[in-house]
Design an enzyme around this catalytic site. Structure first.
Site, PDB file in Angstrom:
ATOM      1  N   HIS A 292      -3.709  -5.661   0.982  1.00  0.00           N
ATOM      2  CA  HIS A 292      -3.116  -5.911   2.304  1.00  0.00           C
ATOM      3  C   HIS A 292      -3.130  -7.394   2.661  1.00  0.00           C
ATOM      4  O   HIS A 292      -4.024  -7.839   3.393  1.00  0.00           O
ATOM      5  CB  HIS A 292      -3.876  -5.120   3.372  1.00  0.00           C
ATOM      6  CG  HIS A 292      -3.653  -3.653   3.294  1.00  0.00           C
ATOM      7  ND1 HIS A 292      -2.483  -3.059   3.721  1.00  0.00           N
ATOM      8  CD2 HIS A 292      -4.430  -2.654   2.817  1.00  0.00           C
ATOM      9  CE1 HIS A 292      -2.561  -1.740   3.515  1.00  0.00           C
ATOM     10  NE2 HIS A 292      -3.727  -1.474   2.962  1.00  0.00           N
TER      11      HIS A 292
ATOM     12  N   GLU B 277      -1.417  -8.696   4.816  1.00  0.00           N
ATOM     13  CA  GLU B 277      -1.261  -8.794   6.268  1.00  0.00           C
ATOM     14  C   GLU B 277      -2.595  -8.698   6.989  1.00  0.00           C
ATOM     15  O   GLU B 277      -2.679  -9.011   8.176  1.00  0.00           O
ATOM     16  CB  GLU B 277      -0.276  -7.713   6.767  1.00  0.00           C
ATOM     17  CG  GLU B 277      -0.822  -6.287   6.872  1.00  0.00           C
ATOM     18  CD  GLU B 277      -0.849  -5.514   5.555  1.00  0.00           C
ATOM     19  OE1 GLU B 277      -0.971  -6.157   4.489  1.00  0.00           O
ATOM     20  OE2 GLU B 277      -0.793  -4.271   5.602  1.00  0.00           O
TER      21      GLU B 277
ATOM     22  N   CYS C  77       0.846  -1.203   0.000  1.00  0.00           N
ATOM     23  CA  CYS C  77       0.000   0.000   0.000  1.00  0.00           C
ATOM     24  C   CYS C  77       0.881   1.253   0.000  1.00  0.00           C
ATOM     25  O   CYS C  77       1.557   1.522  -0.973  1.00  0.00           O
ATOM     26  CB  CYS C  77      -0.956  -0.057   1.193  1.00  0.00           C
ATOM     27  SG  CYS C  77      -2.314   1.117   1.060  1.00  0.00           S
TER      28      CYS C  77
END
Ligand SMILES: Nc1ncnc2c1ncn2[C@@H]1O[C@H](COP(=O)(O)OP(=O)(O)O)[C@@H](O)[C@H]1O
Lengths: 229, 579, 80, 80
Positions: A203, A205, A86
């Site tokens: 994302h 994560e 990002c």
């Protein structure tokens, strides 16, 4: 695998990246403050999401010129793996580690939701744990994720397997409807020439726990752990 | 002795411009024992504004139940604090930024979010969830579209940058909000129960420190504006609105939490509406102390600022702290690391007076205590809302059910708000178990199985039809939404948005809603731990629908077992429960 | 010395903001708007008094930070 | 006809972007940068050929959409 997560003023997903790395790879990364010009000896550097320096001027522009990024560039030059997520992707393009630029989303709005991603090259240290063409569900959360590069650059990226992920529909069709931000050729993530640097807008994560919606991001961290241990 | 700064004499006109009545001015004269100068008058006007003094609402707010086994801190501090076990506390509050958002929707909403987050991290909590409660005018009014777009972008712009997930909210549309939109923002934070920070100043001689952004001439009339009714020309006057800088606030958050992890802070207070004035008066009055400022030391970003302007500025992203003298250098190092201004601007005294010096002159010298204790309290007349005649079902025209359903689904109040919450980062921090779109959102606590359920609720048309029932219903709905995801409701915050309290029917709505809320809170063991009042939401004599927004917080011992509202599988039985 | 920097998107780079403005103007009833492009305008106050030196300095600032030359052009002029 | 619109923050209004840029330039070693203010620059291509009419139209566009006159000033000029 040893890893470091860079923290800029305004970073805000460094904790998420830390959590994912610790949980999936079994080894907790080191958080490195941007003013430290020394980067510890690691196998992987992560530039996390957020709003470094408020994203003022252009997203990632000011962070790209911070002292720590000189060090990150030097490491990348030596082949150390670098992952920009990002805002981290924006920083890597601004720093010249990856080609192109990320413009304001075509619809001009910040967008936070799960999107479908197609794995375009599963032969890298970042994506080895995925199947070629696999469709992942991973969240995005950005205002400026509209990938832009000139046609020649895009052709070159495609021809050399440097497109990592593309936005697609649930069935894997790469269409305008599956493109959440207007990115050129639906590109969601790209590699550098040696495929040791990856930048992506989504994302992974935030996709490591089924109770939070998806575990499709785990593969990326698992791939890295396998390749780098 | 330093010379005393005098200013042009205070005329009745100046008094009125400061939103003070002739009677209130008489009290000021008595307290001061002389005529105040302009700076002193400005300070009184801020402290005695509806926004700071709750002069119309205080009498009624006392009726709300604020105690319970989980309550660590009820109303009266920057935010409420509740105990969730394991040494953890939840700090939360809701606050309005209605008028500024109408004038400049993006910045108004953004700085509203910034303000409520400061309230929560001032107390030592890391914000872990944001919510909002929004009311706009008729969707057919072209201005509504502009306001909605700006407010939503502003809430997202600030919250997203801060890295705090915005996980829920509610939106209503009604023509009564055409000229008075409501922007209520709520923040929920997590703290250690034994490390809560309060605003009460202590220690004569202790340094008073200013940290954060520099002071400019932002929103000098903000606090008085928030308490004044709109009329045709307030749009023309265009008071300087505050511009938010979420990046600076993010730095302020991290710096404050870093400092709070050490043992340096005696007391801390954010500079919200009425900035340096209310923060310093609140800190010193709670500690029963005086405070002396050298305003030349205040970091400013504009030249030639007067004492009046510095004291009344509403520049954002600033904090006031009293530090232990021995911790000064440690604190300075932390704020320098985060590249924030840090200045010793004064010290605590035993005089009980607020003394301001600037340019070698005393700019103000006034007793602190009466600024708070002698603030006016009004027992305004109330007129009960007449009972509505019941509507007999038989009197209604027959409707084709499918058409009725379609009408309902297309109604702006009921239609999906996905397009709004998708503009908010609701996933950052990686712990959002129940995303927006359900009855309540659920966020997991770090390194824990526990989770918090959060929701904002109110149905203004019920409150308009029957304030007491409507107030009770809002609390009950909040309770239901939390239980529906599997949480035990613990406590709530509220945001009372009403019209002009000087009109008995409006005061009647207020009183009715409070009574209804009280009954529901008592019945449900659901105390009120913080809240905010926004009055004078009126344009040309027409008030908004009474809107007591409720922000509820509940606890799940095992958040992994939270439930969502979607149907999970074909063939599952559907059961209807309740009355 | 006060310098003014204009930063504009290179032709060929899509300008979603410009397009949105054009569209909004149309919806609001402004006719005859054929194209809109949005850029940045930065005013910089410099201590430098030598114009040539200032220009060289500003060029470097633009190249290194103010403009992203992958997508943007820049132009520098002086206010006085 | 091509018009150029400059939109700048009113003096006294906080400009976080300008401040961040100034700070970054300093860190990067550019000395003597005393102030930076960031604004917007919009190029508008109009069908209108009468300058006075175009100006009146642009004024209305600025008031209603392009500038936020609560915190911003605007200036209009023509490229040709
Ligand atoms: N302004 C907003 N911001 C974020 N989420 C919102 C907003 N408005 C509505 N929502 C979300 O949409 C869902 C439906 O809202 P609402 O109609 O108020 O629910 P209910 O009436 O069932 O409590 C909720 O999950 C709520 O959090």
């Amino acid at each position: 695998m040893k890893s470091a997560v860079i923290v800029f003023p305004g970073s805000n997903r460094e904790g998420d990246a830390w959590q994912a790395l610790a949980e999936v790879t079994g080894s907790a990364p080191q958080l490195v403050w941007h003013r430290d010009s020394e980067l510890p000896k690691v196998d992987l550097v992560v530039v996390p999401g957020g709003f470094s320096y408020g994203d003022y001027l252009r997203c990632g522009a000011i962070a790209a010129h911070s002292p720590i990024m000189r060090e990150v560039k030097a490491r990348a030059g030596k082949g150390v793996a670098v992952l920009g997520i990002c805002n981290g992707f924006q920083i890597l393009t601004e720093a010249g580690l990856l080609p192109g630029a990320l413009l304001r989303n075509a619809a001009l709005k910040f967008v936070c939701r799960n999107v479908n991603l197609k794995v375009e090259n599963s032969q890298t240290m970042f994506t080895g744990g995925y199947e070629q063409g696999q469709v992942l569900s991973v969240p995005i959360a950005h205002h400026d994720g509209n990938y832009h590069a000139d046609a020649a650059t895009l052709d070159k990226l495609e021809q050399s397997g440097r497109v990592a992920f593309r936005y697609c529909e649930a069935n894997g069709a790469v269409t305008a409807a599956g493109n959440p931000n207007g990115s050129a050729r639906n590109i969601a993530g790209i590699f550098n020439e040696t495929k040791t640097v990856l930048g992506l807008m989504p994302h992974p994560e935030n996709a490591i726990d089924i109770l939070l919606g998806s575990v499709d991001g785990r593969g990326l961290f698992r791939s890295l752990a396998e390749a780098l241990s | 002795m330093t010379a005393f700064a005098t200013t042009a004499s205070i005329t009745p006109n100046i008094v009125a411009e400061h939103g003070l009545t002739a009677d209130e001015y008489q009290s000021i004269l008595k307290i001061m024992g002389r005529a105040p100068n302009l700076t002193e008058l400005g300070i009184f006007s801020v402290m005695w504004s509806e926004h700071c003094s709750y002069k119309s609402s205080r009498r009624w707010l006392k009726r709300l139940p604020t105690e319970g086994p989980v309550v660590i801190q009820g109303p009266g501090e920057n935010a409420g604090v509740i105990d969730i076990g394991d040494g953890q506390a939840v700090v939360f509050k809701m606050e309005s930024h209605n008028h500024p958002s109408f004038i400049e929707p993006y910045q108004g909403a953004a700085t509203g979010v910034g303000g409520i987050m400061r309230d929560v991290f001032t107390m030592g909590a890391r914000p872990i969830a944001n919510l909002n409660a929004l009311r706009f005018g008729s969707p057919a009014d072209p201005k509504t579209r502009h306001l909605v777009a700006g407010v939503v972008a502003g809430i997202g712009g600030y919250g997203n940058c801060m890295g705090v997930p915005t996980v829920g909210g509610e939106v209503n549309f009604h023509p009564s909000y055409n000229g008075n939109i409501l922007v209520n923002a709520m923040t929920v934070g997590l703290a250690q129960a034994d490390k809560i920070f309060y605003s009460k100043a202590a220690g004569v001689g202790n340094p008073v420190i200013y940290v954060g952004a520099k002071t400019g001439r932002d929103g000098i009339h903000g606090a008085t504006m928030a308490s004044a009714e709109f009329n045709e020309d307030s749009e023309e006057k265009r008071p300087t609105v505050q511009v938010g800088d979420p990046f600076t606030e993010k730095l302020l958050l991290e710096a404050c939490l870093e400092l709070m992890a050490t043992d340096a802070i005696v007391s801390i207070q954010d500079m919200g509406a009425a900035g340096l004035t209310s923060s310093s008066v609140e800190m010193s009055s709670k500690g029963g102390l005086g405070i002396e400022f050298d305003l030349d030391k205040v970091p400013v970003r504009e030249t030639g600022m007067t004492a009046y302007e510095i004291m009344l500025s509403e520049s954002q992203e600033r904090m006031l702290m009293v530090l232990k003298p021995e911790a000064m250098e440690k604190a300075r190092a932390i704020f320098e690391k985060w590249e924030l201004d840090f200045a010793v601007i004064g010290r605590l005294t035993d005089t009980g007076r607020l003394v301001l010096k600037k340019d070698g002159k005393v700019q103000a010298d006034m007793p602190v205590e009466p600024l708070v204790s002698e603030a006016p309290v009004y027992d305004r007349p109330t007129a009960a809302t007449p009972a509505q005649a019941p509507v007999a079902a038989s009197a209604l025209p027959a409707i084709e059910p499918l058409a009725a359903l379609k009408t309902l689904l297309a109604c702006p109040d009921l239609a999906s708000k996905r397009w709004i919450w998708e503009q908010y980062d609701h996933l950052v921090m990686g712990r959002t178990l129940q995303r927006p779109g359900g009855d309540a959102a659920v966020v997991r606590l770090p390194d824990s199985k526990k989770g918090l359920a959060v929701s904002t609720d109110c149905t203004p048309r019920y409150c308009f039809a029957d304030p007491k029932m409507g107030g009770a219903q809002a609390v009950a709905e909040s309770w239901r939404n939390l239980t529906a995801v599997g949480a035990t409701p613990l406590a709530l915050t509220d945001n009372m948005n009403f019209g002009n309290p000087q009109r008995p029917e409006i005061m009647g709505q207020f009183a009715g809603c409070v009574e209804g809320m009280r009954e529901a809170c008592l019945a449900l063991d659901y105390p009120v731990v913080s809240g905010n009042v926004s009055l004078y939401n009126e344009t040309n004599g027409k008030g908004i629908l009474p809107t007591p927004a409720i922000g509820g917080v509940g606890l799940l011992q095992n958040a992994d077992h939270s439930v969502s509202l979607k149907f999970k599988a074909e063939g599952d039985a559907i059961i209807l429960l309740g009355a | 010395m006060k310098a003014r920097v204009h930063i504009t998107l290179k032709s060929g780079v899509l300008d979603p903001q410009g397009r949105a403005i054009q569209h909004a103007l149309g919806v609001m009833g402004f006719a005859g708007v054929e194209d809109v492009r949005q850029g940045k305008y930065i005013e910089i106050e410099l201590k430098e008094t030598d114009r040539a030196k200032a220009k060289a300095n500003l060029d470097a600032m633009c190249q290194k930070l103010l403009a992203n030359t992958v997508i943007e052009n820049y132009a520098i002029d002086f206010a006085d």
